[in-house]
Design an enzyme around this catalytic site. Structure first.
Site, PDB file in Angstrom:
ATOM      1  CB  THR A 125      -8.089 -13.608 -20.340  1.00  0.00           C
ATOM      2  OG1 THR A 125      -9.381 -14.198 -20.386  1.00  0.00           O
ATOM      3  CG2 THR A 125      -7.278 -14.103 -21.530  1.00  0.00           C
ATOM      4  CB  SER A 167     -13.793 -11.000 -14.715  1.00  0.00           C
ATOM      5  OG  SER A 167     -14.225 -11.165 -16.051  1.00  0.00           O
ATOM      6  CB  THR A 226     -12.162  -8.922 -20.995  1.00  0.00           C
ATOM      7  OG1 THR A 226     -12.384 -10.274 -21.431  1.00  0.00           O
ATOM      8  CG2 THR A 226     -10.684  -8.571 -21.146  1.00  0.00           C
ATOM      9  CG  ASP A 227     -16.069 -12.807 -19.578  1.00  0.00           C
ATOM     10  OD1 ASP A 227     -15.869 -12.441 -20.752  1.00  0.00           O
ATOM     11  OD2 ASP A 227     -16.012 -13.991 -19.216  1.00  0.00           O
TER      12      ASP A 227
END
Length: 338
Positions: free
Chosen positions: A20, A69, A102-103
């Site tokens: 992101t 990610s 961030t995942d």
């Protein structure tokens, strides 16, 4: 690798992997910040968008991957770890910052925490909003990540995650919210904060990591397949059988509460352990320890209690343990140690 050198400051390598923080949307048409395309902005452009970085360090930008990610595989995780270590051994690199979605950021951070044998600061950061969103958080997170990586007090603390002005240990951190800027948290609290552009420390991690870890990316060619199953009401054995058929060498069972296993599943888990596929019990809650033999007879089953490792970290730690030994006792030792 493109180098922006101004001389005399710490030398920080920024490794872009997408996510992101490298995403963009069409803010002009009123689209919400959640509607965007991930991984479209390069690492060079991210750095150029934060001019204040030049006051902190000589920054080198490198685009290793450009993906969401969620698309990270074990092969890409190994690629990232090898590249980070290669950068850390260089005399012209004082620290590494990884921009990451961030995942799965917590998974990449933890893997590096256990396999990257370097005392140099290794810091991951990302964003909850794309760069085109109102009040995008990526530029500030990148600035703070470089500030932490460039500060001499960050050395030897293991791999760090810097988000929302907090500095977390890769040993503990997890993404706990789908949208808020304070989406990352640690059950024992952050290691410190970024205050006026400088890390301020409040605690340290005592479990082994980086230079004191027994795992070394230089000795790992591939990760064994480890399955994961999350508990819910009315569970079925077929998912465990499917992991067995797929060649899983261990299965992480995220149990209720403190790792509770339903009565109807206990014989299934015992069969798997007897077949040489260890069961690692963690909690679906995501925080708090699972105690060996407390709510389940691990000794009789031949299973492993994960202590306070959450599901994603338990998978990685089990896979790393299997690269060294097939012994369930050795796997339990690893979970007790890390």
């Amino acid at each position: 690798m493109t180098t922006r050198s101004t001389g005399g400051r710490p030398r920080i390598a920024v490794v872009g992997t997408g996510g992101t923080i490298a995403g963009a949307g069409n803010a002009a048409d009123g689209a919400p910040s959640a509607a965007y395309t991930s991984a479209v902005t390069g690492a060079d452009a991210l750095i150029a968008g934060v001019p204040a970085l030049a006051q902190l360090a000589d920054v080198q930008a490198e685009q290793l991957l450009q993906i969401d990610s969620a698309d990270f595989t074990d092969a890409q995780l190994l690629l990232l770890a090898r590249r980070v270590v290669a950068l850390c051994v260089r005399d012209d690199v004082d620290g590494v910052v990884i921009t990451h979605g961030t995942d799965t950021m917590e998974e990449s951070a933890y893997f590096l925490h256990l396999t990257a044998h370097s005392a140099k600061p290794i810091v991951l950061t990302g964003a909850m909003r794309p760069g085109t969103a109102l009040a995008a958080d990526g530029p500030a997170n990148l600035l703070h990540a470089v500030a932490v990586a460039a500060h001499p007090s960050s050395a030897g603390r293991g791999v760090l995650v810097v988000m929302n002005e907090e500095v977390h240990s890769a040993r503990d951190v997890a993404k706990v919210h789908a949208m808020r800027l304070d989406a990352f948290a640690s059950p024992h609290g952050p290691l410190g904060l970024v205050v006026e552009g400088v890390p301020r420390w409040y605690r340290a991690v005592t479990r082994p990591h980086t230079t004191t870890s027994e795992f070394d990316i230089a000795a790992i060619d591939a990760l064994p397949l480890v399955g994961v199953v999350t508990s819910h009401g009315n569970m079925r054995r077929e998912i465990y059988d499917a992991w067995l058929a797929a060649g899983a060498r261990a299965i992480v069972h995220a149990g209720f509460g403190g790792g509770t296993v339903p009565e109807y599943l206990k014989p299934v888990l015992a069969e798997l352990c007897a077949a040489g596929v260890p069961i690692v019990r963690c909690s679906r809650v995501g925080a708090g320890p699972v105690i060996r033999n407390a709510s389940f007879d691990d000794d009789a089953c031949g299973s492993v209690a994960a202590d306070d490792q959450n599901l994603p970290r338990a998978r990685l730690l089990a896979a790393l343990a299997l690269t060294r030994s097939q012994s369930v006792g050795e796997m339990q030792r690893v979970f007790n140690r890390y």
